[in-house]
Design a protein around this motif. Structure first.
Motif, PDB file in Angstrom:
ATOM      1  N   ALA A  15       0.837  -1.210   0.000  1.00  0.00           N
ATOM      2  CA  ALA A  15       0.000   0.000   0.000  1.00  0.00           C
ATOM      3  C   ALA A  15       0.873   1.262   0.000  1.00  0.00           C
ATOM      4  O   ALA A  15       0.613   2.222  -0.737  1.00  0.00           O
ATOM      5  N   GLU A  16       1.928   1.219   0.819  1.00  0.00           N
ATOM      6  CA  GLU A  16       2.837   2.367   0.897  1.00  0.00           C
ATOM      7  C   GLU A  16       3.544   2.581  -0.446  1.00  0.00           C
ATOM      8  O   GLU A  16       3.669   3.716  -0.928  1.00  0.00           O
ATOM      9  N   ALA A  17       3.993   1.484  -1.056  1.00  0.00           N
ATOM     10  CA  ALA A  17       4.695   1.592  -2.356  1.00  0.00           C
ATOM     11  C   ALA A  17       3.763   2.183  -3.410  1.00  0.00           C
ATOM     12  O   ALA A  17       4.165   3.059  -4.194  1.00  0.00           O
ATOM     13  N   LEU A  18       2.509   1.737  -3.432  1.00  0.00           N
ATOM     14  CA  LEU A  18       1.550   2.251  -4.427  1.00  0.00           C
ATOM     15  C   LEU A  18       1.292   3.743  -4.195  1.00  0.00           C
ATOM     16  O   LEU A  18       1.209   4.520  -5.149  1.00  0.00           O
ATOM     17  N   ASP A  19       1.186   4.149  -2.916  1.00  0.00           N
ATOM     18  CA  ASP A  19       0.990   5.575  -2.597  1.00  0.00           C
ATOM     19  C   ASP A  19       2.170   6.400  -3.096  1.00  0.00           C
ATOM     20  O   ASP A  19       1.993   7.471  -3.686  1.00  0.00           O
ATOM     21  N   LEU A  20       3.381   5.907  -2.848  1.00  0.00           N
ATOM     22  CA  LEU A  20       4.585   6.644  -3.264  1.00  0.00           C
ATOM     23  C   LEU A  20       4.627   6.785  -4.785  1.00  0.00           C
ATOM     24  O   LEU A  20       4.952   7.849  -5.319  1.00  0.00           O
ATOM     25  N   LEU A  21       4.293   5.709  -5.506  1.00  0.00           N
ATOM     26  CA  LEU A  21       4.334   5.757  -6.979  1.00  0.00           C
ATOM     27  C   LEU A  21       3.233   6.674  -7.512  1.00  0.00           C
ATOM     28  O   LEU A  21       3.446   7.440  -8.456  1.00  0.00           O
ATOM     29  N   LEU A 127       8.484 -17.349 -22.256  1.00  0.00           N
ATOM     30  CA  LEU A 127       8.131 -18.501 -21.404  1.00  0.00           C
ATOM     31  C   LEU A 127       6.770 -18.266 -20.744  1.00  0.00           C
ATOM     32  O   LEU A 127       5.921 -19.168 -20.699  1.00  0.00           O
ATOM     33  N   MET A 128       6.535 -17.041 -20.242  1.00  0.00           N
ATOM     34  CA  MET A 128       5.248 -16.744 -19.581  1.00  0.00           C
ATOM     35  C   MET A 128       4.078 -16.885 -20.559  1.00  0.00           C
ATOM     36  O   MET A 128       3.010 -17.370 -20.201  1.00  0.00           O
ATOM     37  N   VAL A 129       4.300 -16.476 -21.816  1.00  0.00           N
ATOM     38  CA  VAL A 129       3.221 -16.610 -22.814  1.00  0.00           C
ATOM     39  C   VAL A 129       2.954 -18.085 -23.090  1.00  0.00           C
ATOM     40  O   VAL A 129       1.793 -18.525 -23.126  1.00  0.00           O
ATOM     41  N   ALA A 130       4.018 -18.880 -23.258  1.00  0.00           N
ATOM     42  CA  ALA A 130       3.819 -20.303 -23.551  1.00  0.00           C
ATOM     43  C   ALA A 130       3.135 -21.019 -22.382  1.00  0.00           C
ATOM     44  O   ALA A 130       2.296 -21.902 -22.595  1.00  0.00           O
ATOM     45  N   LEU A 131       3.487 -20.644 -21.161  1.00  0.00           N
ATOM     46  CA  LEU A 131       2.897 -21.325 -19.999  1.00  0.00           C
ATOM     47  C   LEU A 131       1.470 -20.865 -19.721  1.00  0.00           C
ATOM     48  O   LEU A 131       0.784 -21.437 -18.887  1.00  0.00           O
ATOM     49  N   GLY A 132       1.025 -19.804 -20.390  1.00  0.00           N
ATOM     50  CA  GLY A 132      -0.331 -19.294 -20.133  1.00  0.00           C
ATOM     51  C   GLY A 132      -0.429 -18.653 -18.758  1.00  0.00           C
ATOM     52  O   GLY A 132      -1.437 -18.801 -18.054  1.00  0.00           O
ATOM     53  N   ALA A 133       0.623 -17.919 -18.364  1.00  0.00           N
ATOM     54  CA  ALA A 133       0.644 -17.278 -17.044  1.00  0.00           C
ATOM     55  C   ALA A 133      -0.371 -16.135 -16.976  1.00  0.00           C
ATOM     56  O   ALA A 133      -0.765 -15.582 -18.006  1.00  0.00           O
ATOM     57  N   THR A 134      -0.776 -15.815 -15.754  1.00  0.00           N
ATOM     58  CA  THR A 134      -1.643 -14.649 -15.508  1.00  0.00           C
ATOM     59  C   THR A 134      -0.921 -13.708 -14.549  1.00  0.00           C
ATOM     60  O   THR A 134      -0.376 -14.158 -13.539  1.00  0.00           O
ATOM     61  N   MET A 135      -0.918 -12.429 -14.873  1.00  0.00           N
ATOM     62  CA  MET A 135      -0.235 -11.438 -14.039  1.00  0.00           C
ATOM     63  C   MET A 135      -1.272 -10.682 -13.209  1.00  0.00           C
ATOM     64  O   MET A 135      -2.289 -10.240 -13.755  1.00  0.00           O
ATOM     65  N   THR A 136      -0.978 -10.510 -11.926  1.00  0.00           N
ATOM     66  CA  THR A 136      -1.850  -9.684 -11.085  1.00  0.00           C
ATOM     67  C   THR A 136      -1.198  -8.313 -10.924  1.00  0.00           C
ATOM     68  O   THR A 136      -0.028  -8.209 -10.540  1.00  0.00           O
ATOM     69  N   ILE A 137      -1.982  -7.279 -11.252  1.00  0.00           N
ATOM     70  CA  ILE A 137      -1.483  -5.895 -11.205  1.00  0.00           C
ATOM     71  C   ILE A 137      -2.310  -5.145 -10.163  1.00  0.00           C
ATOM     72  O   ILE A 137      -3.542  -5.224 -10.179  1.00  0.00           O
ATOM     73  N   ALA A 138      -1.607  -4.448  -9.258  1.00  0.00           N
ATOM     74  CA  ALA A 138      -2.312  -3.687  -8.219  1.00  0.00           C
ATOM     75  C   ALA A 138      -2.122  -2.195  -8.450  1.00  0.00           C
ATOM     76  O   ALA A 138      -1.070  -1.756  -8.912  1.00  0.00           O
ATOM     77  N   GLY A 139      -3.167  -1.421  -8.132  1.00  0.00           N
ATOM     78  CA  GLY A 139      -3.102   0.037  -8.259  1.00  0.00           C
ATOM     79  C   GLY A 139      -4.090   0.666  -7.299  1.00  0.00           C
ATOM     80  O   GLY A 139      -4.703  -0.040  -6.475  1.00  0.00           O
ATOM     81  N   ALA A 140      -4.277   1.964  -7.430  1.00  0.00           N
ATOM     82  CA  ALA A 140      -5.167   2.681  -6.513  1.00  0.00           C
ATOM     83  C   ALA A 140      -6.587   2.120  -6.551  1.00  0.00           C
ATOM     84  O   ALA A 140      -7.318   2.148  -5.560  1.00  0.00           O
ATOM     85  N   PRO A 162       1.179   3.633 -15.048  1.00  0.00           N
ATOM     86  CA  PRO A 162       1.768   4.516 -14.038  1.00  0.00           C
ATOM     87  C   PRO A 162       1.049   4.339 -12.702  1.00  0.00           C
ATOM     88  O   PRO A 162      -0.179   4.225 -12.665  1.00  0.00           O
ATOM     89  N   GLY A 163       1.806   4.294 -11.641  1.00  0.00           N
ATOM     90  CA  GLY A 163       1.207   4.155 -10.309  1.00  0.00           C
ATOM     91  C   GLY A 163       0.781   2.733  -9.976  1.00  0.00           C
ATOM     92  O   GLY A 163       0.195   2.492  -8.920  1.00  0.00           O
ATOM     93  N   GLU A 164       1.060   1.780 -10.863  1.00  0.00           N
ATOM     94  CA  GLU A 164       0.676   0.384 -10.608  1.00  0.00           C
ATOM     95  C   GLU A 164       1.913  -0.477 -10.367  1.00  0.00           C
ATOM     96  O   GLU A 164       3.017  -0.113 -10.764  1.00  0.00           O
ATOM     97  N   LEU A 165       1.678  -1.647  -9.778  1.00  0.00           N
ATOM     98  CA  LEU A 165       2.756  -2.633  -9.599  1.00  0.00           C
ATOM     99  C   LEU A 165       2.261  -4.022  -9.960  1.00  0.00           C
ATOM    100  O   LEU A 165       1.098  -4.373  -9.696  1.00  0.00           O
ATOM    101  N   LEU A 166       3.130  -4.797 -10.560  1.00  0.00           N
ATOM    102  CA  LEU A 166       2.871  -6.235 -10.710  1.00  0.00           C
ATOM    103  C   LEU A 166       3.096  -6.859  -9.336  1.00  0.00           C
ATOM    104  O   LEU A 166       4.138  -6.616  -8.716  1.00  0.00           O
ATOM    105  N   THR A 167       2.130  -7.627  -8.865  1.00  0.00           N
ATOM    106  CA  THR A 167       2.301  -8.209  -7.522  1.00  0.00           C
ATOM    107  C   THR A 167       2.613  -9.701  -7.568  1.00  0.00           C
ATOM    108  O   THR A 167       3.369 -10.203  -6.760  1.00  0.00           O
TER     109      THR A 167
END
Ligand SMILES: Cc1cc2nc3c(=O)[nH]c(=O)nc-3n(C[C@H](O)[C@H](O)[C@H](O)COP(=O)(O)OP(=O)(O)OC[C@H]3O[C@@H](n4cnc5c(N)ncnc54)[C@H](O)[C@@H]3O)c2cc1C
Length: 277
Positions: A15-21, A127-140, A162-167
């Motif tokens: 939460a702090e990192a997202l606020d700072l960004l 590799l991530m595309v071939a494995l069918g990975a899913t990314m979780t992105i957090a933001g405000a 901007p202001g988001e992070l991959l978690t």
């Protein structure tokens, strides 16, 4: 060259990192620093402040659920993936991470940084595309999940705004995976790479032939269950003609296109040689 002066903060919560960004357009997340610090030294990037993610426990760790799905925190290093008992549920992860650069880079570099950088020569985006990975992105506004097919948008550009992070990165169960590359020297930068996965597909992705990993749908449709090297070679025939890879000091475009056929066939055959359990 030295980087220009830069602010530095090390938050201990997401939460702090997202606020700072969110509060500073010129701030950038710092993960392992193995790409970001190099581009800062070259002054290709000059952020006002670095938000160091290394103190955030929520972004670390590898979890394996009962169905075999892996959830990997964005700040998990390559070395942690190589050594993790959980990550062995998908052995290709550790195998590919062990091919990245040297032990210093592997001890600092993170899965999140590797895919957020989306350098086309990096090992993990295809590799991530071939494995069918899913990314979780957090933001405000909370969290969202993005499929690997939609995550990579361009050179050094992803769906993380901007202001988001991959978690975290989620990887479905499966074992029949392959990866092949031609590199500059042993364990060096990829000239071309390819990843294949058969358990939720087939899914085939090629790296270094464009700004984002190239999903080889034509090859996937030609496989028809036979994944011997011979069948794979026949499925990739003509693939090079459909690509328009860049030329550079390491390989002209035509050579890269031909290499793409070779490494794609090898990745498929490797995946096919593996049992599903
Ligand atoms: C000598 C050398 C050789 C290398 N060879 C290879 C190689 O062969 N193959 C390979 O794949 N890589 C290679 N790399 C790159 C290395 O793998 C980097 O670790 C990787 O590209 C970036 O990961 P990082 O954790 O260091 O991220 P950083 O450099 O800290 O960050 C990279 C980018 O991602 C952003 N970012 C990082 N984490 C997040 C997050 N959680 N959410 C949102 N944005 C984030 C940063 O703001 C930055 O823009 C090499 C690096 C070096 C120094």
């Amino acid at each position: 060259m030295l980087p220009r002066e830069v602010g530095y903060v090390k938050p201990s919560t997401l939460a702090e990192a997202l606020d700072l960004l969110a509060g500073n357009d010129g701030a950038r997340a710092l993960a392992g620093g193995q790409t970001l610090v190099s581009v800062m030294k070259a002054r290709v990037a000059s952020p006002d402040a670095l938000v160091d993610l290394n103190g955030i426990d929520e972004l670390r760790g590898i979890e394996l659920d009962r169905e075999g799905k892996l959830e990997i925190g964005a700040m998990t290093t390559y070395s942690e993936l190589i050594e993790s008992a959980e990550a062995r549920a998908r052995p290709i992860l550790g195998e590919v991470c062990a091919q990245i650069a040297d032990v210093q880079v592997r001890n600092r570099g993170t899965i999140g940084g590797n895919i957020c950088a989306n350098d086309p020569t990096n090992h993990l985006p295809p590799l991530m595309v071939a494995l069918g990975a899913t990314m979780t992105i957090a933001g405000a506004d909370g969290e969202r999940a993005v499929d690997a097919d939609d995550f990579f948008l361009g050179v050094y550009m992803t769906d993380v705004g901007p202001g988001e992070l991959l978690t975290k990165v989620s990887i479905p169960p499966g074992r029949r995976d392959g990866f092949a590359s031609v590199t500059i020297g042993r364990d060096g930068t990829c000239i071309v790479s390819a990843a294949a996965s058969l358990d939720n597909g087939p899914r085939v992705a090629i790296g270094c032939v464009g700004a984002v990993p190239h999903r080889a749908a034509d090859v996937e449709s030609k496989l028809n269950g036979d994944t011997s090297l011979e069948a794979a070679r026949s499925a990739v025939a003509g693939l090079g003609k459909t690509l328009d890879p860049p030329s550079d000091v390491h390989a002209p475009s035509e050579y890269r296109a031909r290499l793409a056929e070779v490494v794609t066939a090898r990745a498929i055959a490797q995946a096919g040689s593996r049992g599903s359990h």
